[in-house]
Design an enzyme around this catalytic site. Structure first.
Site, short mmCIF file in Angstrom:
data_model
loop_
_atom_site.label_atom_id
_atom_site.label_comp_id
_atom_site.label_asym_id
_atom_site.label_seq_id
_atom_site.Cartn_x
_atom_site.Cartn_y
_atom_site.Cartn_z
N TYR A 16 2.44 -2.64 0.63
CA TYR A 16 1.70 -2.40 -0.66
C TYR A 16 1.48 -0.87 -0.78
O TYR A 16 0.81 -0.43 0.11
CB TYR A 16 0.26 -3.15 -0.67
CG TYR A 16 -0.54 -3.16 -1.79
CD1 TYR A 16 -0.84 -2.00 -2.66
CD2 TYR A 16 -1.20 -4.30 -2.17
CE1 TYR A 16 -1.46 -2.06 -3.74
CE2 TYR A 16 -2.02 -4.19 -3.37
CZ TYR A 16 -2.07 -2.82 -4.25
OH TYR A 16 -3.10 -3.00 -5.36
N GLU A 61 -2.54 -12.60 -5.69
CA GLU A 61 -3.33 -11.96 -5.15
C GLU A 61 -4.83 -12.28 -5.55
O GLU A 61 -5.26 -11.95 -6.48
CB GLU A 61 -3.17 -10.28 -5.23
CG GLU A 61 -4.02 -9.63 -3.94
CD GLU A 61 -3.64 -8.29 -4.13
OE1 GLU A 61 -3.09 -7.63 -3.18
OE2 GLU A 61 -3.85 -7.71 -5.20
N ASP A 120 -12.63 -0.28 -4.32
CA ASP A 120 -12.27 -0.98 -5.72
C ASP A 120 -13.10 -0.08 -6.69
O ASP A 120 -14.20 0.55 -6.36
CB ASP A 120 -12.62 -2.35 -5.73
CG ASP A 120 -11.74 -3.23 -4.95
OD1 ASP A 120 -10.46 -3.19 -5.31
OD2 ASP A 120 -12.14 -3.87 -4.31
#
Length: 258
Positions: free
Chosen positions: A167, A41, A52
């Protein structure tokens, strides 16, 4: 191109393009590939990575110095594919770089660079019709996120829009390693499995071999980012960085395969 996965559990490490340099990124991918990573990734550095945590945010700040655009990150991908032509690579990005380039042009550029799939962290499937169409036209898989709060109806939508794998975000909040996994994670993943026929990979928080082993008992894939990026950031030399990544990767893969 797409992602072709076998029947066994798979390991997906995340690294940021250009962190701390392009050459360092390429050397790190070499190590990950040598140790048996199934999919890479590759993050596109972005100035406002709201999904994030601090570790990946700092990686984006370092990476953007040498990869200031989507096109420059795709050049890194192109060089990765030259070295590892059979290793699937997922481009991890935010929506803004795609909007700026245009979905069709971005999909074409990703195809030329060798992308197997793309994950746009802040683009939900409900709003991704043009993105999905553009990527499918270039045979690039589209990966979408599911989380503990995703409803059954929306899980079905995520499953239908995703190719390669879904995911699953193991916890709410931003990316980052954690000491303990959710006690209900197995049941949560089972809920996602019921809504899709493609593999389910778990990320956000897995940081060591034991956690990877636990997740691999009920998920198809294990995704690790912050723990690897943190090891890289704390190294004092190129040799130490690669040795540290190698050691952690071996631990994580032993857990996944365990």
């Amino acid at each position: 191109m797409g992602i072709e996965l076998g029947g066994s559990r798979f390991f997906v490490p995340f690294i940021m393009a250009g962190d701390p340099t392009v050459e360092a990124t390429l050397a790190t991918v070499d190590v990950l590939a040598q140790e048996g990573a199934d999919v890479i990734e590759l993050g596109v550095p972005f100035t406002d990575p709201l999904a994030d945590g601090p570790v990946i945010q700092a990686a984006a700040e370092r990476g953007i110095k040498s990869c200031p655009s989507l096109q420059s990150a795709l050049e890194v991908l192109r060089r990765v594919r030259e070295r590892h032509p059979r290793l699937p690579v997922v481009v991890f990005t935010y929506a803004n770089p795609l909007f700026r380039m245009g979905f069709v042009k971005a999909a074409q550029a990703m195809r030329v660079a060798g992308a197997s799939a793309v994950l746009v962290v802040d683009l939900p499937p409900e709003e991704a019709g043009d993105h999905i169409a553009a990527m499918r036209s270039q045979d690039i898989d589209t990966i979408f996120l599911a989380s503990p709060t995703t409803t059954p109806e929306r899980l079905k939508l995520v499953g239908e829009a995703s190719r390669g794998f879904v995911y699953y975000v193991s916890r709410l909040g931003v990316t980052g390693a954690q000491r303990e996994l959710s006690s209900s994670l197995a049941e949560e993943v089972a809920r996602v499995r019921a809504a899709t026929k493609i593999p389910v990979a778990v990320g956000f928080g897995v940081s060591n071999g034991e956690q990877a082993r636990t997740v691999a008992r009920f998920a198809d894939g294990v995704i690790v980012g912050s723990a690897i990026v943190d090891r890289m950031a704390k190294a004092s030399s190129d040799a130490e960085r690669l040795a540290s990544v190698r050691s952690l990767t071996r631990e994580l893969i032993a857990g996944v395969r365990g």
